[in-house]
Design a protein around this motif. Sequence first.
Motif, PDB file in Angstrom:
ATOM      1  N   GLU A  33       3.133 -16.607 -15.624  1.00 14.13           N
ATOM      2  CA  GLU A  33       3.066 -15.975 -16.946  1.00 14.13           C
ATOM      3  C   GLU A  33       1.905 -16.607 -17.698  1.00 14.13           C
ATOM      4  O   GLU A  33       1.817 -17.829 -17.766  1.00 14.13           O
ATOM      5  CB  GLU A  33       4.369 -16.194 -17.718  1.00 14.13           C
ATOM      6  N   ASP A  34       1.062 -15.791 -18.244  1.00 12.88           N
ATOM      7  CA  ASP A  34      -0.140 -16.282 -18.940  1.00 12.88           C
ATOM      8  C   ASP A  34      -0.941 -17.212 -18.040  1.00 12.88           C
ATOM      9  O   ASP A  34      -1.522 -18.187 -18.505  1.00 12.88           O
ATOM     10  CB  ASP A  34       0.238 -16.988 -20.247  1.00 12.88           C
ATOM     11  N   GLY A  35      -0.921 -16.936 -16.722  1.00 12.64           N
ATOM     12  CA  GLY A  35      -1.704 -17.717 -15.775  1.00 12.64           C
ATOM     13  C   GLY A  35      -1.075 -19.036 -15.359  1.00 12.64           C
ATOM     14  O   GLY A  35      -1.684 -19.787 -14.602  1.00 12.64           O
ATOM     15  N   LEU A  36       0.147 -19.351 -15.839  1.00 12.18           N
ATOM     16  CA  LEU A  36       0.810 -20.611 -15.503  1.00 12.18           C
ATOM     17  C   LEU A  36       2.156 -20.342 -14.842  1.00 12.18           C
ATOM     18  O   LEU A  36       2.836 -19.373 -15.190  1.00 12.18           O
ATOM     19  CB  LEU A  36       1.044 -21.442 -16.772  1.00 12.18           C
ATOM     20  N   THR A  38       5.952 -20.504 -14.385  1.00 11.41           N
ATOM     21  CA  THR A  38       7.031 -20.582 -15.361  1.00 11.41           C
ATOM     22  C   THR A  38       8.360 -20.334 -14.653  1.00 11.41           C
ATOM     23  O   THR A  38       8.429 -19.533 -13.732  1.00 11.41           O
ATOM     24  CB  THR A  38       6.829 -19.515 -16.460  1.00 11.41           C
ATOM     25  N   GLU A  47      13.262 -19.022 -21.078  1.00 14.65           N
ATOM     26  CA  GLU A  47      12.272 -19.881 -20.426  1.00 14.65           C
ATOM     27  C   GLU A  47      12.835 -21.288 -20.335  1.00 14.65           C
ATOM     28  O   GLU A  47      13.245 -21.868 -21.332  1.00 14.65           O
ATOM     29  CB  GLU A  47      10.972 -19.892 -21.222  1.00 14.65           C
ATOM     30  N   LYS A  50       7.638 -24.287 -18.470  1.00 12.80           N
ATOM     31  CA  LYS A  50       6.270 -23.805 -18.233  1.00 12.80           C
ATOM     32  C   LYS A  50       5.543 -25.005 -17.660  1.00 12.80           C
ATOM     33  O   LYS A  50       5.384 -26.011 -18.330  1.00 12.80           O
ATOM     34  CB  LYS A  50       5.616 -23.318 -19.520  1.00 12.80           C
ATOM     35  N   PRO A  54      -1.784 -23.898 -13.115  1.00 15.81           N
ATOM     36  CA  PRO A  54      -2.410 -22.581 -13.165  1.00 15.81           C
ATOM     37  C   PRO A  54      -2.275 -21.834 -11.841  1.00 15.81           C
ATOM     38  O   PRO A  54      -2.378 -22.437 -10.768  1.00 15.81           O
ATOM     39  CB  PRO A  54      -3.868 -22.881 -13.479  1.00 15.81           C
ATOM     40  N   GLU A  67       3.103 -13.624  -8.995  1.00 13.37           N
ATOM     41  CA  GLU A  67       2.849 -12.653 -10.059  1.00 13.37           C
ATOM     42  C   GLU A  67       4.033 -11.701 -10.210  1.00 13.37           C
ATOM     43  O   GLU A  67       4.390 -11.314 -11.319  1.00 13.37           O
ATOM     44  CB  GLU A  67       1.558 -11.886  -9.788  1.00 13.37           C
TER      45      GLU A  67
END
Length: 87
Positions: A33-36, A38, A47, A50, A54, A67
């Motif tokens: 999520e958002d490149g990290l 999670t 959540e 996190k 990356p 992804e």
Amino acid sequence: MVVRNRLFRWSFAVILSFSLAACAGAAWVLRAEDGLLTVRELESGTELLKTGVPLSALPERDRPALEAGIVFHDHTALTKAMEDFCS
């Protein structure tokens, strides 16, 4: 710096493992999520972690699954996956 980052990420995996062990019958999803990376509780979407790892730092072959999200019904399997991806 690299050793400190690995220790930091490993510490998160250990803390997460103890937290997950208390959640009998739960399921979790590991995804980017958002490149990290999670971790979320599957049913509620809450959540839990996190990682700061990356997606771009992981092998190309693992990225599509992360992804989409990988579901775990066993906290031991999730903890092992976290250790593999975060070390």
